[in-house]
Scaffold this motif. Structure first.
Motif, PDB file in Angstrom:
ATOM      1  N   PHE A 213       0.858  -1.189   0.000  1.00  0.00           N
ATOM      2  CA  PHE A 213       0.000   0.000   0.000  1.00  0.00           C
ATOM      3  C   PHE A 213       0.892   1.237   0.000  1.00  0.00           C
ATOM      4  CE2 PHE A 213      -2.855  -3.248   1.713  1.00  0.00           C
ATOM      5  CZ  PHE A 213      -3.968  -3.038   0.914  1.00  0.00           C
ATOM      6  N   PHE A 237      -2.792  -7.042  11.528  1.00  0.00           N
ATOM      7  CA  PHE A 237      -3.345  -6.885  10.169  1.00  0.00           C
ATOM      8  C   PHE A 237      -2.184  -6.641   9.213  1.00  0.00           C
ATOM      9  CE2 PHE A 237      -6.344  -5.244  13.294  1.00  0.00           C
ATOM     10  CZ  PHE A 237      -7.484  -6.004  13.039  1.00  0.00           C
ATOM     11  N   SER A 238      -1.209  -7.544   9.279  1.00  0.00           N
ATOM     12  CA  SER A 238       0.108  -7.240   8.703  1.00  0.00           C
ATOM     13  C   SER A 238       0.194  -7.420   7.192  1.00  0.00           C
ATOM     14  CB  SER A 238       1.157  -8.103   9.385  1.00  0.00           C
ATOM     15  OG  SER A 238       0.795  -9.471   9.269  1.00  0.00           O
ATOM     16  N   TYR A 239      -0.772  -8.154   6.573  1.00  0.00           N
ATOM     17  CA  TYR A 239      -0.810  -8.320   5.109  1.00  0.00           C
ATOM     18  C   TYR A 239       0.523  -8.903   4.627  1.00  0.00           C
ATOM     19  CZ  TYR A 239      -1.560  -6.828   0.168  1.00  0.00           C
ATOM     20  OH  TYR A 239      -1.681  -6.750  -1.195  1.00  0.00           O
ATOM     21  N   PHE A 243       5.255  -3.152   7.365  1.00  0.00           N
ATOM     22  CA  PHE A 243       5.711  -2.426   8.568  1.00  0.00           C
ATOM     23  C   PHE A 243       6.779  -3.239   9.312  1.00  0.00           C
ATOM     24  CE2 PHE A 243       1.338  -0.381   8.423  1.00  0.00           C
ATOM     25  CZ  PHE A 243       1.806   0.885   8.092  1.00  0.00           C
ATOM     26  N   ASP A 259      -1.669 -11.875  10.803  1.00  0.00           N
ATOM     27  CA  ASP A 259      -2.728 -11.666   9.797  1.00  0.00           C
ATOM     28  C   ASP A 259      -3.495 -12.975   9.644  1.00  0.00           C
ATOM     29  OD1 ASP A 259      -3.112  -9.432   7.267  1.00  0.00           O
ATOM     30  OD2 ASP A 259      -4.048 -11.402   7.026  1.00  0.00           O
ATOM     31  N   LEU A 260      -4.761 -12.812   9.351  1.00  0.00           N
ATOM     32  CA  LEU A 260      -5.668 -13.948   9.202  1.00  0.00           C
ATOM     33  C   LEU A 260      -5.439 -14.733   7.915  1.00  0.00           C
ATOM     34  CD1 LEU A 260      -8.295 -14.955  10.610  1.00  0.00           C
ATOM     35  CD2 LEU A 260      -9.538 -13.370   9.158  1.00  0.00           C
ATOM     36  N   ALA A 261      -4.983 -14.046   6.889  1.00  0.00           N
ATOM     37  CA  ALA A 261      -4.886 -14.676   5.565  1.00  0.00           C
ATOM     38  C   ALA A 261      -3.694 -15.626   5.501  1.00  0.00           C
ATOM     39  CB  ALA A 261      -4.771 -13.602   4.491  1.00  0.00           C
ATOM     40  N   ASP A 287      -3.373 -15.801  12.136  1.00  0.00           N
ATOM     41  CA  ASP A 287      -4.424 -15.894  13.156  1.00  0.00           C
ATOM     42  C   ASP A 287      -5.307 -14.647  13.088  1.00  0.00           C
ATOM     43  OD1 ASP A 287      -5.958 -16.736  15.284  1.00  0.00           O
ATOM     44  OD2 ASP A 287      -4.380 -16.513  16.801  1.00  0.00           O
ATOM     45  N   ASP A 288      -6.483 -14.771  13.658  1.00  0.00           N
ATOM     46  CA  ASP A 288      -7.353 -13.624  13.835  1.00  0.00           C
ATOM     47  C   ASP A 288      -6.717 -12.699  14.878  1.00  0.00           C
ATOM     48  OD1 ASP A 288      -9.475 -11.940  14.848  1.00  0.00           O
ATOM     49  OD2 ASP A 288     -10.843 -13.272  13.772  1.00  0.00           O
ATOM     50  N   VAL A 289      -6.610 -11.432  14.570  1.00  0.00           N
ATOM     51  CA  VAL A 289      -5.968 -10.483  15.491  1.00  0.00           C
ATOM     52  C   VAL A 289      -6.663 -10.484  16.852  1.00  0.00           C
ATOM     53  CG1 VAL A 289      -5.652  -8.009  15.941  1.00  0.00           C
ATOM     54  CG2 VAL A 289      -4.913  -8.973  13.768  1.00  0.00           C
ATOM     55  N   PHE A 290      -7.973 -10.604  16.842  1.00  0.00           N
ATOM     56  CA  PHE A 290      -8.703 -10.593  18.116  1.00  0.00           C
ATOM     57  C   PHE A 290      -8.354 -11.813  18.969  1.00  0.00           C
ATOM     58  CE2 PHE A 290     -10.999  -7.649  15.456  1.00  0.00           C
ATOM     59  CZ  PHE A 290     -11.212  -6.592  16.329  1.00  0.00           C
ATOM     60  N   ASP A 309      -3.326  -1.528  11.957  1.00  0.00           N
ATOM     61  CA  ASP A 309      -3.763  -0.984  10.662  1.00  0.00           C
ATOM     62  C   ASP A 309      -4.834  -1.888  10.051  1.00  0.00           C
ATOM     63  OD1 ASP A 309      -3.896   0.565   8.331  1.00  0.00           O
ATOM     64  OD2 ASP A 309      -2.321  -0.611   7.360  1.00  0.00           O
ATOM     65  N   PRO A 311      -8.368  -3.205   8.155  1.00  0.00           N
ATOM     66  CA  PRO A 311      -9.190  -2.738   7.033  1.00  0.00           C
ATOM     67  C   PRO A 311     -10.401  -1.988   7.594  1.00  0.00           C
ATOM     68  CG  PRO A 311      -9.505  -5.093   7.386  1.00  0.00           C
ATOM     69  CD  PRO A 311      -8.445  -4.652   8.345  1.00  0.00           C
ATOM     70  N   ALA A 314     -14.263  -5.669   7.729  1.00  0.00           N
ATOM     71  CA  ALA A 314     -13.860  -7.044   7.428  1.00  0.00           C
ATOM     72  C   ALA A 314     -14.837  -8.007   8.054  1.00  0.00           C
ATOM     73  CB  ALA A 314     -12.457  -7.317   7.960  1.00  0.00           C
ATOM     74  N   THR A 316     -15.175 -11.986   9.066  1.00  0.00           N
ATOM     75  CA  THR A 316     -14.619 -13.332   9.152  1.00  0.00           C
ATOM     76  C   THR A 316     -15.778 -14.260   9.498  1.00  0.00           C
ATOM     77  OG1 THR A 316     -14.183 -13.263  11.518  1.00  0.00           O
ATOM     78  CG2 THR A 316     -12.477 -12.371  10.091  1.00  0.00           C
TER      79      THR A 316
HETATM   80  N1  SAH Z   1      -1.200  -3.077   7.410  1.00  0.00           N
HETATM   81  C1  SAH Z   1      -1.035  -3.650   6.093  1.00  0.00           C
HETATM   82  C2  SAH Z   1      -2.294  -3.597   5.268  1.00  0.00           C
HETATM   83  C3  SAH Z   1      -3.492  -4.225   5.911  1.00  0.00           C
HETATM   84  S1  SAH Z   1      -4.633  -4.802   4.735  1.00  0.00           S
HETATM   85  C4  SAH Z   1       0.088  -2.949   5.361  1.00  0.00           C
HETATM   86  O1  SAH Z   1       0.457  -1.838   5.731  1.00  0.00           O
HETATM   87  O2  SAH Z   1       0.581  -3.505   4.387  1.00  0.00           O
HETATM   88  C5  SAH Z   1      -5.743  -5.616   5.784  1.00  0.00           C
HETATM   89  C6  SAH Z   1      -5.280  -6.997   6.214  1.00  0.00           C
HETATM   90  O3  SAH Z   1      -6.094  -7.358   7.338  1.00  0.00           O
HETATM   91  C7  SAH Z   1      -5.478  -8.097   5.191  1.00  0.00           C
HETATM   92  O4  SAH Z   1      -4.236  -8.701   4.948  1.00  0.00           O
HETATM   93  C8  SAH Z   1      -6.448  -9.082   5.858  1.00  0.00           C
HETATM   94  O5  SAH Z   1      -6.111 -10.436   5.629  1.00  0.00           O
HETATM   95  C9  SAH Z   1      -6.264  -8.765   7.314  1.00  0.00           C
HETATM   96  N2  SAH Z   1      -7.387  -9.036   8.228  1.00  0.00           N
HETATM   97  C10 SAH Z   1      -8.692  -8.698   8.119  1.00  0.00           C
HETATM   98  N3  SAH Z   1      -9.386  -9.056   9.225  1.00  0.00           N
HETATM   99  C11 SAH Z   1      -8.488  -9.645  10.061  1.00  0.00           C
HETATM  100  C12 SAH Z   1      -8.598 -10.210  11.362  1.00  0.00           C
HETATM  101  N4  SAH Z   1      -9.740 -10.257  12.022  1.00  0.00           N
HETATM  102  N5  SAH Z   1      -7.465 -10.710  11.921  1.00  0.00           N
HETATM  103  C13 SAH Z   1      -6.283 -10.666  11.253  1.00  0.00           C
HETATM  104  N6  SAH Z   1      -6.135 -10.130  10.038  1.00  0.00           N
HETATM  105  C14 SAH Z   1      -7.220  -9.632   9.437  1.00  0.00           C
END
Ligand code: SAH
Length: 405
Positions: A213, A237-239, A243, A259-261, A287-290, A309, A311, A314, A316
């Motif tokens: 981004f 939410f590290s994608y 960072f 990150d969840l993905a 993992d889910d951040v929560f 950071d 989205p 979102a 899930t």
């Molecule tokens: N901070 C990143 C961009 C985040 S994009 C950067 O600077 O590059 C949003 C990311 O949040 C996506 O990769 C998505 O998979 C993740 N995401 C969405 N909901 C989530 C959740 N509940 N737990 C963990 N990751 C999540």
């Protein structure tokens, strides 16, 4: 050739458009049923047929299209787009210079309405141009816009090729394409771009996202240069871990990316490896951040820096997250796993609220935990993400560096 139609603006909205508000909203139009094909050129006129503005019809979550000119004599043709793109490139002169010096080779060249071209963005990645179309309407101008871009950049020594992403549907979702390549030479998969001398692997033809981004460029640099040496950090939410990579490059003791993905794991490993950092020395958690926060609080983990950071929205399997509803909760979890004198980097790209409201979320989170804090710095969009005064919603990025006292 595009169709052209005259549409009347309801009286109470005329002033707004005379004052150059660029987004054509559904509710301002008198005879909306006359709109048929996306890409139709619209003359917005008053009830006594006075010209106000000219734009196009294209449905996006944001509205029904964008104004392109307030000059009655200006036609929407290749010439028009050539002039617009030329002016936008001139506005990014310093970015092209940094690209020539190989310091930063990825930046935005056209930022939609900020550059007078609502509905389309163009990003530069090491000689390749990526056009993103946000409606079928703007896409009908593809040949003109591609020609106009070529006229402006083809003769530069830096030019390599042009790619596109279609994000037409009203949710802005990516439409699968057999290939996103348009012309020039084909890009390697990945290409390695530079951002303030760091490396980043970018995929121009691999689905919705390129991997980076660009709007967070200055924040990443700041994290690397001022906040990382000798510190531990967690990036939520590290994608692709951008960072974390910058923090590691700044001398962080250890980074943790969450990150969840599933694909975030290999993607993050790749970004470390193109920067010659052993990804085994860093933690990457799918993992889910929560969930992770719950676990970290229970284990009494503490970090010197926590990056938040999420989205804007979102969903899930278990929960729906919306920034305006849940940011305070997220901050409270982050505060609990931050060391005293540690830093929370709170970020949001939600256009639904401004910096004032975001600062109130921060205030509320600390108040509810009886904690004290100090705002160290704030960031908004970098200069290449140009915004126009008449469309404040375009200025969406808010980042606050907070010190936990
Ligand atoms: N901070 C990143 C961009 C985040 S994009 C950067 O600077 O590059 C949003 C990311 O949040 C996506 O990769 C998505 O998979 C993740 N995401 C969405 N909901 C989530 C959740 N509940 N737990 C963990 N990751 C999540």
């Amino acid at each position: 050739m595009s169709n052209i139609i005259n549409l009347k603006i309801k009286a109470k909205y005329i002033q707004e458009y005379q004052d150059k508000y660029p987004l054509i909203q559904k509710e301002i139009l008198e005879n909306i049923d006359d709109l048929e094909e996306e890409g139709t050129v619209i003359n917005l006129i008053t009830s006594n047929n006075k010209f106000v503005a000219r734009g196009y019809y294209g449905q996006q979550n944001k509205g029904y299209g964008w104004v392109l000119t307030y000059d009655k004599s200006e036609k929407i043709d290749t010439n028009f787009f050539t002039k617009k793109i030329k002016e936008s490139i001139e506005h990014r002169k310093s970015f092209y210079e940094e690209a020539e010096q190989n310091i930063t080779t990825a930046f935005r060249v056209i930022n939609g309405e900020g550059d007078g071209l609502g509905g389309v963005t163009i990003d530069y990645f090491d000689g390749f141009y990526m056009i993103t179309w946000y409606s079928l309407g703007i896409y009908t101008f593809k040949d003109m816009i591609v020609d106009a871009l070529k006229t402006n950049v083809e003769n530069s020594a830096l030019y390599k090729g042009i790619y596109e992403k279609k994000r037409f549907n009203t949710k802005g979702q990516y439409l699968e394409n057999e290939s996103d390549f348009i012309c020039g030479i084909q890009a390697p998969k990945p290409i390695i771009i530079k951002e303030n001398n760091a490396n980043f692997a970018i995929y121009l033809d691999d689905g919705a996202m390129t991997g980076l981004f660009l709007d967070q460029r200055e924040v990443r640099k700041n994290i690397r240069d001022k906040y990382s040496a000798g510190k531990t950090m967690v990036n939520t939410f590290s994608y692709t871990g951008a960072f974390s990579v910058f923090s590691a490059l700044g001398g962080a003791k250890k980074t943790t990316s969450v990150d969840l993905a599933k694909r975030s794991l290999p993607k993050t490993q790749e970004q470390f490896s193109v920067n010659k950092i052993d990804s085994d020395s860093q933690e990457i958690i799918v993992d889910d951040v929560f969930n992770y926060f719950k676990y970290a609080v229970k284990k009494q983990y503490k970090f010197d820096m926590v990056v938040l950071d999420p989205p804007s929205f979102a969903r899930t399997k278990k929960i729906t997250f919306s920034v305006s509803k849940d940011y305070v909760k997220l901050l409270k979890e982050a505060i609990q796993i931050t060391n005293k004198n540690g830093v929370i980097v709170a970020s949001t790209n939600s256009a639904n609220f401004g910096m004032m409201k975001f600062r109130q979320f921060i205030e509320k989170a600390f108040r509810e935990l009886n904690g004290r804090y100090k705002v160290l710095e704030t960031y908004s969009l970098p200069k290449d993400f140009r915004v126009c005064n008449e469309f404040k919603e375009g200025d969406y990025l808010k980042v606050v560096f907070i010190k936990k006292m």
